[in-house]
Design an enzyme around this catalytic site. Structure first.
Site, PDB file in Angstrom:
ATOM      1  N   ASP A 170       0.868  -1.176   0.024  1.00 21.60           N
ATOM      2  CA  ASP A 170      -0.114   0.056   0.173  1.00 21.60           C
ATOM      3  C   ASP A 170       0.933   1.335   0.072  1.00 21.60           C
ATOM      4  OD1 ASP A 170      -2.131  -1.773   0.210  1.00 21.60           O
ATOM      5  OD2 ASP A 170      -2.322  -1.522   2.555  1.00 21.60           O
ATOM      6  N   GLU A 176     -11.553   0.483  -4.080  1.00 21.32           N
ATOM      7  CA  GLU A 176     -10.739   0.948  -3.069  1.00 21.32           C
ATOM      8  C   GLU A 176      -9.477   1.648  -3.213  1.00 21.32           C
ATOM      9  OE1 GLU A 176     -10.065  -2.940  -1.043  1.00 21.32           O
ATOM     10  OE2 GLU A 176      -8.514  -3.516  -2.406  1.00 21.32           O
TER      11      GLU A 176
END
Length: 493
Positions: free
Chosen positions: A24, A192
């Protein structure tokens, strides 16, 4: 910073700029300096932070969440804790926003700092923003927009799914008006990881879609205002390796940055799977780099733009420093609860008694490697994905035992007598498969002072078997009241 040893330049499309469990990625630039932050899930201190001047050579400068007041442990479960973040710089201050899923009532967590390598603030919480992967962006008049994936509780009690946004008061964590749905993605599963940018007079919304597995993709849309309506790129997904033979898979969760020279680049996560179908990745999600061109107002990822010569990953630690190196973290506990430096070097280890695995851990950053831990008295050394998927050695009572746990199955694999110091070794080596279908990413060899006690299938320490969001970690811990770690070494092979 750790990278596999090689004397040759490699492409940032096939070799990670930050290897091992660093998922991430979120990047920002201040002048000529780039900063890169990650999620870290249950491991504390959390949110590793790196600095670079060239986007390919990164040096770790801290952990953003280094106080429990910033990162409450909650249930401490594997793959809980700190999820997808955004790192930004605005008006002379750095901001890091993330989700602590172990503390569900907190919503989103925001910390800030003037010096990214210094102390970060106590958190501002946004409990009305229920979901994951938050983003911060500002318009020209200074209005702050929080965008996230998930649900929101409206004033009339309704909730909704998708990518949400609200105008945020950063001092209080309250919204200035009710949040609103901005986009539900291009139609793939699990929209997302939103990141919002103002570029060339337009607002862009970058998403990850398809799930963080083989279908992972990057999509983008644009609008005239932060709140939309958003027009999807006709060429979505703008980055994906799904259904290709590319050695890096699961690519997605990208973040854009304008370089100091006015060009554009993107960091994104990917995995390096190996073994027979469906293939297995063991290091977790790693950080890769691509160039970005703008064509007709849309980003085009140029994956092979950057090449670099990786720095060595090997390290040795005799723990003579005043503090632990930044690489050492602990799952569901704190390093200071289980390790105390001894004058002259080494660590005294103890069971923290806090329902955690009681391990001091460092990330595995290479596909082939060997590591050793030298103990006096007693101690344990293991390679793990989580509490239920781990191989290791336990030194206690004058012997060393090789042990394995795979799900609900535990096994003792052999033992050897040991007196004085014990040199425990674990290595990831080429798979020695009897059949094609037994060919995995590697074999794990457990040995003591050169005597091999076990050779185990590496597939069982992969994400495809264990599930979850983390990667392999090397952990050391106590195995009695007299556990002393003299030295630790890690070498790529």
């Amino acid at each position: 910073m750790s990278r596999p040893t090689t004397s040759e330049a490699v492409s940032a499309a096939v070799h990670p700029i930050v290897p091992g469990f660093h998922p991430d990625p979120s990047v920002c630039r201040v002048g000529d300096d780039y900063y890169l932050a990650h999620s870290s899930f249950e491991y504390f201190p959390g949110a590793p932070l790196f600095h670079s001047r060239d986007l390919v050579s990164w040096r770790r400068i801290g952990n953003i969440l280094d106080r429990r007041g910033q990162f409450l442990r909650g249930d401490g479960r594997p793959s809980g804790g700190v999820y997808g973040p955004t790192l930004r710089h605005h008006d002379g201050r750095f901001y890091y926003v993330t989700t602590n899923v172990g503390d569900p009532g907190s919503g989103q967590t925001i910390v800030s700092a003037e010096d990214p390598a210094g102390d970060w603030s106590d958190p501002i919480l946004v409990p009305r923003a229920v979901g994951i992967d938050p983003d911060l962006a500002w318009d020209e008049d200074g209005t702050c927009y929080l965008t996230w994936a998930g649900t929101v509780a409206t004033d009339d009690g309704d909730t909704g799914n998708g990518v949400w946004q609200g105008r945020l008061d950063l001092k209080t964590g309250d919204f200035e008006a009710p949040p609103y749905l901005v986009w539900q993605g291009s139609g793939l599963a699990h929209p997302e990881a939103p990141h919002q940018y103002r570029i060339g007079g337009r607002w862009y919304l970058l998403l990850a879609e398809g799930g963080t597995e083989r279908g992972h993709s990057v999509t983008i849309a644009r609008a005239d205002r932060p709140e939309g309506p958003y027009e999807a790129c006709p060429h979505n997904p703008v980055l994906t390796h799904r259904s290709t033979p590319h050695p890096v898979q699961n690519t997605g969760h990208a973040d854009l940055v304008e370089t100091a020279s006015g060009e554009w680049a993107a960091v994104y996560l990917g995995v390096r799977p190996g073994g027979f179908t469906p293939s297995f990745h063991v290091l977790g999600r790693e950080t890769f780099l691509a160039g970005v061109d703008w064509v007709d107002g849309w980003p085009v990822f140029v994956e092979d733009r950057y090449t670099f010569t990786p720095d060595p990953t090997g390290f040795e630690d005799d723990f003579t420093g005043a503090a632990l190196d930044l690489r050492w973290v602990s799952p569901a506990s704190e390093p200071e609860r289980l390790a105390t430096p001894r004058p002259g070097g080494g660590l005294d280890l103890r069971d923290p008694g806090d329902r955690s695995p009681g391990l001091l851990c460092a990330r595995v950053t290479d596909l082939r490697w060997e590591a050793e831990a030298v103990f006096a008295g007693s101690g344990r050394f293991e390679v793990r994905i989580d509490d239920r998927h781990r191989y290791g050695l336990v030194f206690a009572g004058g012997e060393v035992r090789a042990e394995a746990r795979i799900g609900g199955v535990r096994a003792e694999l052999g033992s050897v007598a040991a007196a004085g110091d014990a040199v425990l070794r674990i290595a990831a080596v080429e798979c020695d498969a009897e059949t094609m279908t037994a060919y995995g990413p590697d074999d794990i060899v457990l040995s003591v002072d050169g005597a091999e006690l076990a050779r185990l299938d590496g597939r069982y320490l992969s994400t495809e078997v264990a599930t979850g969001f983390t990667g392999r970690m090397l952990g050391v811990g106590a195995a009695g009241d007299d556990s002393h770690l003299r030295r630790f070494a890690y070498r790529p092979v």
